[in-house]
Design an enzyme around this catalytic site. Structure first.
Site, PDB file in Angstrom:
ATOM      1  N   ASP A 240      11.248  15.143  48.121  1.00 14.56           N
ATOM      2  CA  ASP A 240      12.556  15.700  48.520  1.00 14.56           C
ATOM      3  C   ASP A 240      13.188  16.003  47.602  1.00 14.56           C
ATOM      4  O   ASP A 240      13.896  15.328  46.584  1.00 14.56           O
ATOM      5  CB  ASP A 240      13.159  15.333  49.434  1.00 14.56           C
ATOM      6  CG  ASP A 240      14.528  16.323  50.083  1.00 14.56           C
ATOM      7  OD1 ASP A 240      13.892  17.454  49.444  1.00 14.56           O
ATOM      8  OD2 ASP A 240      14.833  16.006  51.312  1.00 14.56           O
ATOM      9  N   GLY A 266       7.438  15.126  51.125  1.00 17.18           N
ATOM     10  CA  GLY A 266       8.953  16.004  50.940  1.00 17.18           C
ATOM     11  C   GLY A 266       9.586  16.142  51.961  1.00 17.18           C
ATOM     12  O   GLY A 266      10.177  15.335  52.594  1.00 17.18           O
ATOM     13  N   HIS A 267      10.474  17.302  51.544  1.00 23.49           N
ATOM     14  CA  HIS A 267      11.544  17.555  52.660  1.00 23.49           C
ATOM     15  C   HIS A 267      11.247  17.587  53.741  1.00 23.49           C
ATOM     16  O   HIS A 267      11.961  16.749  54.537  1.00 23.49           O
ATOM     17  CB  HIS A 267      12.211  18.399  51.880  1.00 23.49           C
ATOM     18  CG  HIS A 267      13.563  19.147  52.936  1.00 23.49           C
ATOM     19  ND1 HIS A 267      14.842  18.245  52.568  1.00 23.49           N
ATOM     20  CD2 HIS A 267      13.933  19.741  53.457  1.00 23.49           C
ATOM     21  CE1 HIS A 267      16.322  18.974  53.475  1.00 23.49           C
ATOM     22  NE2 HIS A 267      15.561  19.820  54.100  1.00 23.49           N
ATOM     23  N   PHE A 268      10.572  17.927  54.371  1.00 23.78           N
ATOM     24  CA  PHE A 268      10.236  18.091  55.736  1.00 23.78           C
ATOM     25  C   PHE A 268       8.903  17.061  56.611  1.00 23.78           C
ATOM     26  O   PHE A 268       8.186  17.551  56.745  1.00 23.78           O
ATOM     27  CB  PHE A 268       9.646  19.178  56.281  1.00 23.78           C
ATOM     28  CG  PHE A 268      10.590  20.158  56.003  1.00 23.78           C
ATOM     29  CD1 PHE A 268      11.634  20.673  57.548  1.00 23.78           C
ATOM     30  CD2 PHE A 268      10.852  21.325  55.482  1.00 23.78           C
ATOM     31  CE1 PHE A 268      12.434  21.384  57.484  1.00 23.78           C
ATOM     32  CE2 PHE A 268      11.930  22.507  55.231  1.00 23.78           C
ATOM     33  CZ  PHE A 268      12.814  22.362  57.050  1.00 23.78           C
TER      34      PHE A 268
END
Length: 288
Positions: A240, A266-268
């Site tokens: 992320d 990652g972020h999601f």
């Protein structure tokens, strides 16, 4: 209600018509799912069916996101303090007296304000890339930090061009993901379409400016962690660019019993690790 299906409901709270997803037997422990930018409760669409046999799940859309409707005459203040106020009114309207919270991105500062309002109602915390520590802020915040320092039209335009676009939203979903084919295109496409509604980009820009207020509240959030020592799962996409791994590890400073797990995502991270995250929640919070 069929406990294995999802119902799509609205609840008036704080002058806002809050949209939320609900599943599971109301007699089960409540799990409150709080989404982040730029998405909505839609981000939990695959997680909810994996947990609804063990939890009564409530997943609202924050004002300015998803299908929650804020009447113009409400003159809503687009701040995280206002989010906390709306969430407080929302749980009261639903009569929720005890709940674990899953917080992600914007859902963390919004949900932790709710926790400060009703500290004795929170039974546990799951933070999936939901930050509460200064060291968790990555380099991707640079244009937003510049906007905090100088909220000029030029700096606001940088945010609009870099983040509040179809490509900017898609990048947040795909960055740091080893196999982009795991990311369903309806995720970033729906987020983008909802962001394109009249006036919504102004709302998002106001929230980026107000995000600085969250940093000032971090000591309060951390004091809550220290005092309550709640069962806590910190499960984080380690690639992320916004909320980096030191922010995940920092949770153990205030709650040494917190379980921290860094995922190859990652972020999601929920998009790529839905079943894994669901199984970890079941292990820690339902005794599976």
């Amino acid at each position: 209600m069929n406990t294995h299906s999802v119902s799509y409901r609205y609840q008036q709270a704080d002058g806002v018509n809050v949209f939320y997803r609900e599943a599971g037997d109301p007699l089960l422990p409540v799990l409150l799912l709080l989404h982040g930018f730029p998405t909505s409760s839609h981000q939990f669409r695959n997680l909810i069916p994996l947990l609804s046999d063990k939890f009564h799940i409530i997943a609202p859309d924050l004002p300015g996101f998803g299908f929650t409707d804020v009447p113009a005459e409400r003159n809503y203040s687009w701040t995280f303090d206002a989010f906390g106020q709306t969430l407080t009114a929302f749980v009261d309207a639903l009569g929720l007296k005890r709940y674990a919270m899953y917080v992600f991105d914007y859902g963390a500062p919004a949900g932790l304000r709710l926790a400060l309002a009703y500290p004795d109602r929170v039974s546990g915390l799951i933070s999936q890339n939901g930050n509460a520590y200064l060291e968790g802020l990555g380099d991707a915040w640079a244009p937003v930090r510049a906007y905090w320092d100088d909220p000029s039209e030029a700096n606001g335009e940088v945010i609009r061009d870099a983040i509040l676009t179809a490509e900017g939203v898609k990048w947040q979903y795909l960055h740091g993901v080893s196999d982009p084919q795991q990311i369903a295109p309806e995720s970033y496409t729906l987020d983008t379409l909802l962001m394109e509604r009249p006036g919504n980009k102004d709302i998002q820009q106001a929230l980026f400016l107000d995000y600085a207020s969250n940093l000032k509240r971090y000591p309060e959030f951390q004091a809550f962690f220290r005092l309550q020592q709640l069962p806590t799962l910190v499960i984080w996409g380690k690639h992320d660019p916004f909320f980096i791994p030191p922010g995940a590890l920092a949770w153990q400073r205030d709650n040494p019993q917190a379980v921290v797990e860094l995922l190859d995502s990652g972020h999601f991270a929920l998009e790529t690790h839905t079943h894994h995250i669901a199984s970890r929640i079941r292990e820690m919070f339902s005794g599976d």
